[in-house]
Enzyme design. Structure first.
Site, PDB file in Angstrom:
ATOM      1  CB  CYS A   2      -0.889  -0.005   1.233  1.00  0.00           C
ATOM      2  SG  CYS A   2      -1.684  -1.580   1.554  1.00  0.00           S
ATOM      3  NE  ARG A  27       4.228   1.451  -2.199  1.00  0.00           N
ATOM      4  CZ  ARG A  27       5.352   1.095  -1.588  1.00  0.00           C
ATOM      5  NH1 ARG A  27       6.506   1.542  -2.054  1.00  0.00           N
ATOM      6  NH2 ARG A  27       5.345   0.327  -0.529  1.00  0.00           N
ATOM      7  CD1 TRP A  74      -2.579  -4.971  -4.191  1.00  0.00           C
ATOM      8  CD2 TRP A  74      -2.233  -6.284  -2.417  1.00  0.00           C
ATOM      9  NE1 TRP A  74      -2.368  -6.249  -4.649  1.00  0.00           N
ATOM     10  CE2 TRP A  74      -2.157  -7.074  -3.590  1.00  0.00           C
ATOM     11  CE3 TRP A  74      -2.053  -6.896  -1.185  1.00  0.00           C
ATOM     12  CZ2 TRP A  74      -1.899  -8.439  -3.551  1.00  0.00           C
ATOM     13  CZ3 TRP A  74      -1.808  -8.265  -1.139  1.00  0.00           C
ATOM     14  CH2 TRP A  74      -1.732  -9.011  -2.320  1.00  0.00           C
ATOM     15  CG  ASN A 100       1.304   0.990   3.878  1.00  0.00           C
ATOM     16  OD1 ASN A 100       0.131   1.182   3.592  1.00  0.00           O
ATOM     17  ND2 ASN A 100       2.302   1.596   3.255  1.00  0.00           N
ATOM     18  N   GLY A 101       0.707  -2.794   6.345  1.00  0.00           N
ATOM     19  CA  GLY A 101       1.117  -3.913   7.178  1.00  0.00           C
ATOM     20  C   GLY A 101      -0.077  -4.771   7.568  1.00  0.00           C
ATOM     21  CD  GLU A 491      12.267 -12.529 -13.909  1.00  0.00           C
ATOM     22  OE1 GLU A 491      11.912 -11.341 -14.070  1.00  0.00           O
ATOM     23  OE2 GLU A 491      11.985 -13.188 -12.881  1.00  0.00           O
ATOM     24  CE  LYS A 495       9.793  -9.392 -14.955  1.00  0.00           C
ATOM     25  NZ  LYS A 495       9.482 -10.187 -13.784  1.00  0.00           N
ATOM     26  CD  GLU A 498       5.849 -10.573 -12.332  1.00  0.00           C
ATOM     27  OE1 GLU A 498       6.138 -10.417 -11.140  1.00  0.00           O
ATOM     28  OE2 GLU A 498       6.595 -10.180 -13.264  1.00  0.00           O
ATOM     29  CG  HIS A 514      12.113 -36.698 -16.010  1.00  0.00           C
ATOM     30  ND1 HIS A 514      12.285 -38.065 -16.022  1.00  0.00           N
ATOM     31  CD2 HIS A 514      13.320 -36.159 -16.333  1.00  0.00           C
ATOM     32  CE1 HIS A 514      13.543 -38.346 -16.314  1.00  0.00           C
ATOM     33  NE2 HIS A 514      14.190 -37.210 -16.508  1.00  0.00           N
ATOM     34  CE  LYS A 613       9.035  -2.268  -8.900  1.00  0.00           C
ATOM     35  NZ  LYS A 613       9.410  -3.152 -10.016  1.00  0.00           N
TER      36      LYS A 613
END
Length: 618
Positions: A2, A27, A74, A100-101, A491, A495, A498, A514, A613
């Site tokens: 947040c 963010r 968020w 925040n938290g 990665e 991407k 996301e 496998h 973020k």
């Protein structure tokens, strides 16, 4: 996750708060709100959705006042609704706060507060604190906040105002980032924010709070103190803190003509890599000089094991670091998910170095893992991008990536910055552990050439756009790589997930047979990382297996490749370099591919759904 912005001064607060919230949009958030303290008392405006909606509400009924706090939320506790949006207030609407938290004991506190008559209007953990502060209030806001926080279990970055103790903002920190912005001109004004981007248009002078600290902001200055010393029966312990000066300016967080921040940051990578190396490569000695580790030379020389701990993209960078350090420095390395590390009673013997990697330097899981390592006696290092962040302050030493501000939620230049720092770290340790000066000079020469080679990769954007056109409607992708390119496959898949919301998986190429090979058909695009390295011939065999089952193959190969290029559907060429640095070059086209597919699908590239973020909650 947040965002927090607060202002106290002589100007109208609302325009400054809205501006700060816009700087924090990157963010990730799902609701927003402001609280302004004035002669009326406390005026609140909040809503679900984007800041543009909040602006509409504010313009309909503008609150006036020179003291205010604002927030982008968020959702954690409770759905992303207007009711659950911050700021939250007590029953009498005399106290407003943003947070925040996570308050881990919020359910227990909620029951206790209900027993004394408090009525709750939201599903959030944060509302508990508003009632708790009101219940402990005896005329002094900072003492009420401190008293309330003694009952809190969890994390917080907190900003509180009260009409019962006007003319101040009280802020406190534990586990969530918080800083103070100091006015640079004659105007009497103070800011509080969770991110320097929110205040950069007004000041570059900031003071970072540490855990367990509380600050009282007035228009003419601030007082920083230990939360635990605010018992009225004891003398308050005030804290002197050095002022930090932010080196970058507002232009660095603007799009600069690019349609998205992500694309801008992809194209900033040649400069970011230069910045990560600046002043750190010693050509004559064939080594790297990392000033933030100089005082730990003895610990690094005697290290018998290195543990990397990180999350998400930073975890992928750590995996590359594992390959590099074991191959070139010949030191055993483990890579741990930070979210698991602290809960599994890790074995950390003597002469172990634990390296925390985080773009923001505030990732809650990584910070908790770092503290667990410190409790177990390990030497701790940090590789972060944000100067003054919690991880940077709490480790024994470390290295900044110097990638500059990264606004796009999906990390690009910070990732290649981390890989560059890991290459420098590897070079430094390898030279101390047996790498010859000639080999070291070869690495230095390759590092010097790296930015120009990344620029050449970026020239393939148009070709990658065409590939994206062909595959943007597919629902599944498979990414394959071997050795240090396996983490790059992970990665690349991340991407794509996301920002385009396509399901994608990264696998070691040899592991495909496998299990995952059962998925391959003409509807499964397979991205293969196949530079001309020591396992090139093995990757060709894996490509043949995919081809035999009708899979469509996009191959990332070295310039001049003929053998593999003749077997695949699409080729993306990258320049050749030494094996240590090749993963940096193969990562870039995967960023461009994910970006192009997301754009063609009409996705929100810079603010993908459900993501933030900086993940400052567990």
């Amino acid at each position: 996750m947040c965002g927090i912005i607060g202002y106290i001064g002589s100007q109208e607060a609302v325009p400054l708060l809205i501006e700060g919230l816009k700087r924090l949009e990157y963010r990730g958030y799902d609701s927003a709100g402001i609280a302004v303290q004035n002669a009326i008392g406390m005026e609140i405006r909040k809503c679900a959705g984007k800041i543009a909606r909040l602006e509409e509400l504010v313009s309909e009924r503008p609150p006036c006042g020179t003291i205010g706090i604002a927030h982008t939320r968020w959702a954690t506790h409770g759905a992303p609704t207007t009711q659950n949006a911050h700021p939250h207030v007590d029953a009498g609407r005399t106290i407003a706060l943003v947070h925040n938290g996570i308050i881990e004991n919020s359910d227990v506190l909620r029951r206790q507060l209900r027993e004394i008559g408090c009525e709750f209007r939201t599903e959030t953990d944060t509302e508990v604190m508003a009632h708790l502060i009101a219940a402990t209030f005896e005329g002094n806001l900072e003492q009420a906040v401190a008293a309330a926080l003694t009952q809190i279990v969890g994390t917080y970055g907190l900003a509180v105002v009260s009409s019962r103790d006007p003319g101040k903002i009280v802020v406190a920190k534990r586990g969530a980032p918080l800083l103070l912005g100091l006015s640079e001109n004659d105007e009497k004004a103070m800011f509080v924010a969770s991110d320097v981007a929110a205040v950069l248009g007004h000041t570059r002078k900031v003071v970072y709070l540490d855990d367990g600290e509380l600050a009282v902001l007035r228009a003419d200055g601030y007082a920083l103190m230990d939360i635990g010393s605010l018992d009225p029966s004891e003398p308050t312990r005030f804290i002197e803190r050095e002022i930090s000066h932010i080196a970058w300016d507002l232009d660095r967080i603007e799009r600069g003509g690019y349609p998205h921040f992500m694309l801008k940051e992809i194209f900033e990578q040649p400069v970011a890599i230069c910045d990560a190396m600046r002043g750190r490569v010693l050509e004559e000695e064939g080594t790297a000089r990392l000033g933030g580790l100089y005082h730990l030379s003895e610990e690094l020389n005697s290290a018998q094991r290195i543990i990397f701990t990180a999350c998400g993209t930073s975890w992928h960078a750590a995996l590359v670091g594992e390959y590099l350090l074991e191959e070139y420095a010949r030191i055993p390395v483990e890579v741990e998910y930070a979210s698991e590390f602290r809960y599994r009673n890790p074995v950390i013997p003597a002469n172990t170095v634990v390296v925390a990697i985080s773009q923001s330097g505030e990732t809650a899981d990584t910070l908790a893992a770092l503290r667990e390592a410190k409790r177990n006696g390990a030497t701790t290092l940090g590789i972060v991008n944000v100067v003054g962040s919690s991880i940077a302050r709490e480790t024994d030493g470390g290295v900044y990536a110097h990638s500059g501000p990264e606004i796009g939620v999906a990390s690009t230049k910070a990732f290649t910055g981390q890989l560059t720092v890991l290459a420098l770290f590897t070079l430094m340790l390898a030279r101390r552990r047996g790498m010859s000066i000639l080999e070291g000079r070869e690495v230095v020469a390759a590092l010097r050439e790296l930015p120009e080679k990344v620029e050449r990769v970026l020239e393939a954007q148009e070709q990658i756009d065409q590939i994206a056109e062909a595959y943007s409607s597919h629902r599944n992708f498979l990414y394959l790589g071997r050795g240090a390119h396996f983490p790059i496959a992970l990665e690349g898949a991340l991407k794509l997930k996301e920002i385009s919301y396509i399901h994608a998986e990264g696998y070691p190429a040899a592991e495909m047979k496998h299990g995952p090979i059962a998925l391959i058909d003409e509807d499964m695009p397979v991205v293969v990382l196949a530079p001309d390295d020591s396992v090139y011939a093995k990757v060709i065999s894996n490509v043949e297996e995919v081809k035999a089952r009708g899979g469509k193959i996009i191959a990332v190969v070295n310039e001049g490749d003929r053998e593999l290029s003749a077997k695949v559907d699409h080729v993306i060429s990258v320049p050749r370099t030494i094996e240590m640095l090749q993963p940096i070059l193969t990562a870039v086209p995967l960023q461009l591919l994910a970006y192009a597919i997301a754009v063609k699908r009409g996705c929100s590239v810079d603010q993908p759904r459900n993501l933030a973020k900086s993940v400052t909650v567990e």
